[in-house]
Design a protein around this motif. Structure first.
Motif, PDB file in Angstrom:
ATOM      1  N   GLN A 197       0.820  -1.211   0.000  1.00  0.00           N
ATOM      2  CA  GLN A 197       0.000   0.000   0.000  1.00  0.00           C
ATOM      3  C   GLN A 197       0.856   1.264   0.000  1.00  0.00           C
ATOM      4  O   GLN A 197       0.319   2.379  -0.024  1.00  0.00           O
ATOM      5  CB  GLN A 197      -0.931   0.023   1.226  1.00  0.00           C
ATOM      6  N   SER A 237       4.132   3.639  -1.619  1.00  0.00           N
ATOM      7  CA  SER A 237       4.674   3.901  -2.947  1.00  0.00           C
ATOM      8  C   SER A 237       5.955   4.724  -2.884  1.00  0.00           C
ATOM      9  O   SER A 237       6.060   5.673  -2.107  1.00  0.00           O
ATOM     10  CB  SER A 237       3.642   4.643  -3.806  1.00  0.00           C
ATOM     11  N   ARG A 293      -4.221   4.195   6.214  1.00  0.00           N
ATOM     12  CA  ARG A 293      -3.896   3.959   4.803  1.00  0.00           C
ATOM     13  C   ARG A 293      -3.224   2.620   4.530  1.00  0.00           C
ATOM     14  O   ARG A 293      -3.430   2.024   3.475  1.00  0.00           O
ATOM     15  CB  ARG A 293      -3.017   5.105   4.273  1.00  0.00           C
ATOM     16  N   SER A 299       6.787   8.770   5.940  1.00  0.00           N
ATOM     17  CA  SER A 299       6.080   9.252   4.756  1.00  0.00           C
ATOM     18  C   SER A 299       6.555   8.529   3.508  1.00  0.00           C
ATOM     19  O   SER A 299       7.720   8.122   3.408  1.00  0.00           O
ATOM     20  CB  SER A 299       6.315  10.756   4.565  1.00  0.00           C
ATOM     21  N   ASP A 300       5.631   8.368   2.540  1.00  0.00           N
ATOM     22  CA  ASP A 300       5.994   7.902   1.210  1.00  0.00           C
ATOM     23  C   ASP A 300       5.600   8.979   0.211  1.00  0.00           C
ATOM     24  O   ASP A 300       5.374  10.136   0.597  1.00  0.00           O
ATOM     25  CB  ASP A 300       5.347   6.548   0.904  1.00  0.00           C
ATOM     26  N   GLN A 301       5.496   8.646  -1.065  1.00  0.00           N
ATOM     27  CA  GLN A 301       5.186   9.653  -2.076  1.00  0.00           C
ATOM     28  C   GLN A 301       3.783  10.247  -1.904  1.00  0.00           C
ATOM     29  O   GLN A 301       3.512  11.340  -2.397  1.00  0.00           O
ATOM     30  CB  GLN A 301       5.331   9.049  -3.472  1.00  0.00           C
ATOM     31  N   GLN A 302       2.911   9.522  -1.212  1.00  0.00           N
ATOM     32  CA  GLN A 302       1.552  10.012  -1.006  1.00  0.00           C
ATOM     33  C   GLN A 302       1.411  10.850   0.257  1.00  0.00           C
ATOM     34  O   GLN A 302       0.368  11.454   0.486  1.00  0.00           O
ATOM     35  CB  GLN A 302       0.568   8.837  -0.934  1.00  0.00           C
ATOM     36  N   GLY A 303       2.446  10.860   1.097  1.00  0.00           N
ATOM     37  CA  GLY A 303       2.386  11.609   2.342  1.00  0.00           C
ATOM     38  C   GLY A 303       2.607  10.715   3.544  1.00  0.00           C
ATOM     39  O   GLY A 303       3.003   9.553   3.419  1.00  0.00           O
ATOM     40  N   TYR A 323      -3.616  13.327   9.374  1.00  0.00           N
ATOM     41  CA  TYR A 323      -4.220  12.164   8.715  1.00  0.00           C
ATOM     42  C   TYR A 323      -5.239  11.513   9.649  1.00  0.00           C
ATOM     43  O   TYR A 323      -5.243  11.753  10.865  1.00  0.00           O
ATOM     44  CB  TYR A 323      -3.192  11.148   8.217  1.00  0.00           C
TER      45      TYR A 323
END
Length: 221
Positions: A123, A125, A171, A156-160, A139
């Motif tokens: 899940q 990215s 998430r 955090s990842d590329q989505q936040g 969030y």
């Protein structure tokens, strides 16, 4: 999976370190009776230990409260997740088994007195970063509330942001459908590298004994 530790975290907490474990092809289900029994007995022993002391007297809890203060987050309003577990036990509101990944997470969080997060890596990215939450960042957490991430250490990842030592987001939780996972141990800064490695490997080995699959780990510092 690349994970970067941001300069703002290192500046505030020079000895900050994380135990990072990656799992592949695991099977998550109901916890075996051995895990359920150990978790129950451990909680009972903690309850008696806390009869004549405060949760904040525990060295791991005290250290993580100080980390929150160093980053500018009030630990009386935003308690480290491990502290929240101990407070439940002190009230004899024992943790009940949920599923194997969460139960193992809770067991080791209590044993080490540190927050531990586990996430469904499918899940997530891109590359990951450990940093401080910015003003206005928030969030929906697993506590069912919208949580302010400002001045909180976040993953955090590329989505936040998706995780923190306070509460994780909705998430990327690990479920019984999860096959690949990322586990993050928010180690005490006072833990030396040798013991940090031993602790991380110990958790990884017990997790794979129950869930199968393959695993690799590292200390990020």
């Amino acid at each position: 999976m690349e994970i970067e530790l941001s300069a703002d975290v290192i500046k505030r907490i020079p000895n900050f370190k994380l135990g990072i474990i990656l799992y592949k092809d695991i099977i998550v289900g109901d916890s075996p009776q051995m895990v359920k029994g150990r978790l129950q007995l451990f909680q009972e022993s903690i309850y008696f230990e806390l009869e004549d002391k405060n949760v904040t007297d525990l060295p791991g809890i005290d250290e993580w409260r100080k980390i929150f203060k160093l980053t500018g987050k009030d630990p009386n309003r935003y308690r480290p997740s491990a502290e929240a577990l101990f407070r439940r036990i002190k009230k004899q509101n024992y943790l009940t088994p949920i599923q194997s990944a969460i139960d193992i997470n809770n067991f080791f969080s209590l044993q080490y007195q540190v927050p531990i997060g586990i996430y469904d890596s499918d899940q997530l990215s891109g590359s990951l970063k450990v940093q401080l939450g910015q003003e206005g960042e928030e969030y929906l957490g697993l506590n069912g509330r919208i949580n302010s991430l400002e001045n909180l250490i976040v993953l955090s990842d590329q989505q936040g942001a998706f995780g923190s030592p306070f509460v994780d987001s909705t998430r990327a939780p690990v479920t019984k459908e999860t096959k690949n996972a990322l586990q993050v141990i928010f180690l005490r800064p006072s833990t030396d590298i040798e013991n940090a490695e031993k602790l991380t490997v110990s958790l990884m080995n017990m997790f794979t004994q129950i869930h199968g699959g393959e695993a690799s780990c590292q200390i990020l510092s």
